[in-house]
Design an enzyme around this catalytic site. Sequence first.
Site, PDB file in Angstrom:
ATOM      1  N   ASP A  29      -8.991  -4.318  -0.413  1.00 48.52           N
ATOM      2  CA  ASP A  29      -8.831  -3.158   0.461  1.00 48.52           C
ATOM      3  C   ASP A  29      -8.498  -2.005  -0.473  1.00 48.52           C
ATOM      4  OD1 ASP A  29      -8.478  -1.453   2.577  1.00 48.52           O
ATOM      5  OD2 ASP A  29      -6.556  -2.290   3.195  1.00 48.52           O
ATOM      6  N   CYS A  83     -11.479   2.701   4.033  1.00 53.62           N
ATOM      7  CA  CYS A  83     -11.419   3.515   5.253  1.00 53.62           C
ATOM      8  C   CYS A  83     -12.078   4.866   4.996  1.00 53.62           C
ATOM      9  CB  CYS A  83      -9.986   3.670   5.762  1.00 53.62           C
ATOM     10  SG  CYS A  83      -8.896   4.513   4.594  1.00 53.62           S
TER      11      CYS A  83
END
Length: 154
Positions: A29, A83
């Site tokens: 991530d 993101c």
Amino acid sequence: SSSSSSSSSRDGAEAARPQSSLWDKVLLDAPCSGSGVLAKRADMRWRRSAQDVEAVLVPLQAELLDSAAALVRPGGLLVYSICSIEEDEGPQQVAAFLARHSNFQLEPIKLANLSDLGVVDASLVVSPEGTIATFPHRQGVMDGSFASRLRRLH
């Protein structure tokens, strides 16, 4: 039959150090521009510039991907997630990774897998290449994001 699993959370910079074991699955991530969550984090608009993304984040993501790849056993899976909705952080970053690592291939995400998780119309979030790409202006309630599955061949 029983199964077991374990997990480990590490700083990506430490991941490049020699490991005593390889993992079946590694999730990266990665730090990113956050362009997919600007609606919730308006302050980010003023803290990040295109130059920051190009000069700092894209090279850092590449370094972290390379480090994470070293942790995946042959046959294992590396999931890259951000993101951001920026091409250079998502699809272009994965293409560059695959060019550097011929022992990995993009493993398309199957629509059925997402439908099983309750995604109403998985075809709206899975790209033709098989990566996940969500866009707030298309899906409405979702944040923008990108994810790919990278399978280590050998």
